[in-house]
Design an enzyme around this catalytic site. Structure first.
Site, PDB file in Angstrom:
ATOM      1  N   THR A  27     -25.775 -20.967 -21.629  1.00 48.49           N
ATOM      2  CA  THR A  27     -26.687 -21.787 -20.819  1.00 48.49           C
ATOM      3  C   THR A  27     -27.091 -23.050 -21.578  1.00 48.49           C
ATOM      4  O   THR A  27     -27.268 -24.112 -20.970  1.00 48.49           O
ATOM      5  CB  THR A  27     -27.950 -21.002 -20.397  1.00 48.49           C
ATOM      6  N   HIS A 120     -14.984  -9.907 -19.716  1.00 51.65           N
ATOM      7  CA  HIS A 120     -14.879 -10.250 -18.288  1.00 51.65           C
ATOM      8  C   HIS A 120     -13.741 -11.226 -18.018  1.00 51.65           C
ATOM      9  O   HIS A 120     -13.755 -11.935 -17.015  1.00 51.65           O
ATOM     10  CB  HIS A 120     -16.209 -10.828 -17.786  1.00 51.65           C
ATOM     11  N   CYS A 128      -0.636 -13.764 -12.335  1.00 55.13           N
ATOM     12  CA  CYS A 128       0.132 -13.531 -11.113  1.00 55.13           C
ATOM     13  C   CYS A 128      -0.118 -12.124 -10.606  1.00 55.13           C
ATOM     14  O   CYS A 128      -0.027 -11.165 -11.355  1.00 55.13           O
ATOM     15  CB  CYS A 128       1.621 -13.740 -11.390  1.00 55.13           C
ATOM     16  N   CYS A 156       7.808 -15.985  -9.922  1.00 54.38           N
ATOM     17  CA  CYS A 156       8.127 -15.057  -8.810  1.00 54.38           C
ATOM     18  C   CYS A 156       7.471 -15.461  -7.496  1.00 54.38           C
ATOM     19  O   CYS A 156       7.593 -14.744  -6.497  1.00 54.38           O
ATOM     20  CB  CYS A 156       7.714 -13.635  -9.189  1.00 54.38           C
ATOM     21  N   SER A 195     -29.069  -9.841 -22.088  1.00 50.81           N
ATOM     22  CA  SER A 195     -30.218  -8.999 -21.772  1.00 50.81           C
ATOM     23  C   SER A 195     -29.843  -7.512 -21.837  1.00 50.81           C
ATOM     24  O   SER A 195     -30.694  -6.651 -21.652  1.00 50.81           O
ATOM     25  CB  SER A 195     -30.749  -9.339 -20.380  1.00 50.81           C
ATOM     26  N   ASN A 219     -32.557 -12.805 -28.419  1.00 52.86           N
ATOM     27  CA  ASN A 219     -32.581 -13.032 -26.969  1.00 52.86           C
ATOM     28  C   ASN A 219     -33.975 -13.473 -26.545  1.00 52.86           C
ATOM     29  O   ASN A 219     -34.969 -13.019 -27.096  1.00 52.86           O
ATOM     30  CB  ASN A 219     -32.186 -11.738 -26.224  1.00 52.86           C
ATOM     31  N   VAL A 237     -31.156 -18.947 -29.095  1.00 49.93           N
ATOM     32  CA  VAL A 237     -29.969 -18.636 -29.908  1.00 49.93           C
ATOM     33  C   VAL A 237     -29.461 -19.863 -30.667  1.00 49.93           C
ATOM     34  O   VAL A 237     -28.904 -19.730 -31.760  1.00 49.93           O
ATOM     35  CB  VAL A 237     -28.816 -18.069 -29.039  1.00 49.93           C
TER      36      VAL A 237
HETATM   37 ZN    ZN Z   1       4.743 -13.838 -10.869  1.00 47.41          ZN
END
Ligand code: ZN
Length: 253
Positions: A27, A120, A128, A156, A195, A219, A237
């Protein structure tokens, strides 16, 4: 000894030190926190970014995706901040084994961190859906803007999907396993800007503390695991991490 000295000593003395970062680290670089009040999900329907929606309507998904990209990165100077730089500096000085991150913005790598585990996924790449091939997001985003919507795989012709984890998708297993191994083997585990309310980020510090690591939490707000931490910094931070880096690097010169 104050908390800063204690945190620096724990990292300097650790055989293996690991950091885990969340939205609070980005942030300060102008990347919005998706989950906070006023965050993007207050203005966009999270269902629009559900993997099921992507499967049903990849072109519609990509149109909205481009809109979000414009919003998130409209500020062209989104760049690593002193917190990213401090972690990269600790790694370069041999005092940090890995950064486990919930962020998908690639700013740790941009700051110079090499050992980054992205829980994440990442916005910097696309994958793909047919052959699994991964490639840089830039080309796919440019093609989507240029009316190839959804963009397709060079190899592909399968539909390309951003390599960040959508709602309804499971987290990348290899990243999860590596993060858990790092948590278990670490002697010092530094949480920054998270958090600790979303799994698996919530349980990694607990695993680290229970297997003998000194837990350090930086934090703005309280976290559920502050009670397990040897040091808790309720500060920015971008202020605390550079001070920890300086104390570690100067203390071990
Ligand atoms: Zn592909």
């Amino acid at each position: 000894m104050d908390d800063l000295e204690a945190a620096a000593l724990a990292i300097a003395d650790a055989e293996r030190a690991v950091a885990m970062t969340g939205a609070g680290v980005s942030t300060a670089s102008g990347v919005p926190d998706f989950r906070s009040d006023g965050g993007l999900w207050n203005r966009y329907d999270p269902e629009a970014f559900h993997v099921g929606r992507f499967e049903r309507d990849p072109a519609g998904f990509w149109e909205l995706w481009l809109e979000i990209q414009d919003e998130v990165f409209a500020d062209a100077d989104v760049a690593p901040n002193p917190a990213h730089e401090a972690l990269a500096g600790l790694e370069a000085a041999g005092h940090l084994d890995a950064v486990v991150t919930q962020n998908v913005d690639g700013l740790h790598q941009a700051a110079g961190s090499d050992a980054v585990i992205e829980l994440h996924g990442t916005h910097d790449r696309v994958e793909c859906r047919r052959c699994g091939r991964k490639s840089g997001a830039e080309g796919a985003v440019a093609r989507a803007r240029d009316d190839e919507c959804p963009p397709r795989c060079d190899a592909c012709s399968g539909v390309l999907k951003p390599a960040s984890v959508l709602f309804g998708e499971t987290l990348p297993e290899s990243a999860l396993i590596r993060a858990h191994v790092h948590a278990e083997k670490s002697d010092a585990f530094l949480v920054a800007g998270s958090s600790l309310t979303v799994e698996p980020a919530a349980s990694l510090p607990q695993t680290a503390a229970e297997t003998g690591a000194t837990l350090i939490v930086v934090n703005d707000d309280p976290t559920p695991h502050d009670g397990l931490a040897a040091c808790v910094f309720r500060d920015d931070v971008t202020d605390v991490l550079p001070r920890i880096r300086d104390a570690v690097v100067e203390g071990t010169d």
